[in-house]
Write an enzyme that holds these catalytic residues in place. Sequence first.
Site, PDB file in Angstrom:
ATOM      1  N   HIS A 165       2.539  10.010  -2.859  1.00 40.50           N
ATOM      2  CA  HIS A 165       2.940   8.596  -2.833  1.00 40.50           C
ATOM      3  C   HIS A 165       1.796   7.675  -3.251  1.00 40.50           C
ATOM      4  CE1 HIS A 165       0.889   8.235   1.098  1.00 40.50           C
ATOM      5  NE2 HIS A 165       0.938   6.938   0.893  1.00 40.50           N
ATOM      6  N   LYS A 213       6.086   5.419  -1.506  1.00 42.09           N
ATOM      7  CA  LYS A 213       6.970   6.233  -0.662  1.00 42.09           C
ATOM      8  C   LYS A 213       8.443   6.089  -1.039  1.00 42.09           C
ATOM      9  CE  LYS A 213       4.072   6.691   3.457  1.00 42.09           C
ATOM     10  NZ  LYS A 213       3.939   6.419   4.903  1.00 42.09           N
ATOM     11  N   HIS A 259      -6.091   4.069  -0.526  1.00 45.40           N
ATOM     12  CA  HIS A 259      -6.189   3.813   0.906  1.00 45.40           C
ATOM     13  C   HIS A 259      -6.160   5.088   1.757  1.00 45.40           C
ATOM     14  CE1 HIS A 259      -1.785   4.075   0.574  1.00 45.40           C
ATOM     15  NE2 HIS A 259      -1.721   4.200   1.887  1.00 45.40           N
ATOM     16  N   HIS A 260      -5.947   6.245   1.115  1.00 45.37           N
ATOM     17  CA  HIS A 260      -6.049   7.513   1.851  1.00 45.37           C
ATOM     18  C   HIS A 260      -7.313   8.296   1.490  1.00 45.37           C
ATOM     19  CE1 HIS A 260      -2.348   7.422   4.090  1.00 45.37           C
ATOM     20  NE2 HIS A 260      -1.669   7.093   3.008  1.00 45.37           N
ATOM     21  N   ASP A 277      -4.505   0.696   8.084  1.00 48.64           N
ATOM     22  CA  ASP A 277      -3.379   1.627   8.050  1.00 48.64           C
ATOM     23  C   ASP A 277      -3.508   2.693   9.141  1.00 48.64           C
ATOM     24  OD1 ASP A 277      -0.980   2.710   6.921  1.00 48.64           O
ATOM     25  OD2 ASP A 277      -2.192   4.238   5.928  1.00 48.64           O
ATOM     26  N   HIS A 324       0.809  -1.219   0.000  1.00 46.44           N
ATOM     27  CA  HIS A 324       0.000   0.000   0.000  1.00 46.44           C
ATOM     28  C   HIS A 324       0.844   1.272   0.000  1.00 46.44           C
ATOM     29  CE1 HIS A 324       0.836  -0.462   4.301  1.00 46.44           C
ATOM     30  NE2 HIS A 324       0.513   0.816   4.460  1.00 46.44           N
ATOM     31  N   ASP A 325       2.036   1.247   0.602  1.00 43.57           N
ATOM     32  CA  ASP A 325       2.872   2.447   0.691  1.00 43.57           C
ATOM     33  C   ASP A 325       4.102   2.386  -0.201  1.00 43.57           C
ATOM     34  OD1 ASP A 325       1.443   4.114   2.332  1.00 43.57           O
ATOM     35  OD2 ASP A 325       2.375   3.412   4.193  1.00 43.57           O
TER      36      ASP A 325
END
Length: 353
Positions: free
Chosen positions: A234, A209, A260-261, A289, A205-206
């Site tokens: 990101h 970054k 997801h944000h 998260d 998911h990240d």
Amino acid sequence: MLTLVLDDIEMNNQVMVAALQPLAGCVPRTFTVPAEALAFARARPYEIGVVITDYAMPDMNGVEFIRAVRRIPELGNVPTVMITSYDQRSLRREALEAGATDFLAKPADPFEIRARVANLLALSAAHRAQREYAAHLACEVAEAVALVEEREREIISTLMRAAEHRDSDTGDHIARVSTYVGLIAEALGMPPDECRQLSLAATMHDVGKIAVPDAILLKPGALSAEERREMEQHAERGQRILGGSASPVMRLAAEIAVSHHERWDGTGYPYRLKGEAIPFSGRVAAVADVFDALTTERPYKQAWPLERARAHMSENAGTHFDPRIIKAFLSRWQQVTAFPNSGQHSRSAPSTA
């Protein structure tokens, strides 16, 4: 190959055995009690090639016996013959509906018996060969799928190692988020394969970054507005890194990375999606998260106590989070709190939740 012969009169069984003896590869096994014949069939279904049953018997007639045989999964297609002195069309129809393959009239001619049973044994052998070939193909497919999944795990592991070089706690964060996602998926009643796939995809998911400058990613303390805008990129970068793959898990990972944000009320990023316009996978990952972010120690804050984090998640159902997913998450609270070191993590990178 065994031929199961059932007639409540032993002499009739002996006549049938005598007719079948010249038939190569046919091994008759006789019974006079239907219950005993069924017990044998259940114990040795793969050895039976043909079933021959009388119609008029005490306790269970031939039609009832055929129905009972058909309820044994391994004998669902075994050729079954009913032998009877009755010549009623309604009886034949009932037997066919029960699963009978053929009929023999009493008294049966030995040549006719051998000819029909020989044909049915050949049919049974063909069914068995087809089952074995299908099983072989299934094994080959399973091996191929396992190989593809292993390659996917290798790719994911490589990506995650790259991310870990940027942030010393990323690996732990990934493991926790993946676990929470799996718990939520189970609570929502998703099939095990889909739970595993969603949990695996959530590990990435990240991944976007890795394109964030160290000065921002590793900055102690809060980010400026400009730095936060850079950090928020990101999500889209992760989608670009993971997108374009034919792999279902990679496509799912790209979907999670970019969504997801997003927030249930439409105030998230990058696209301000609202409600069910947010992909389901992103809504699940968001809960996992944020919960991990709350219960993680950072240079500018202590890790929240579990009950405070739980209260925050509940209070933000319907604003930040999908209420149904929050309900599923909280239904697994005992497992969440049993996760190693839950609520006392430490991490250096700033939060983007």
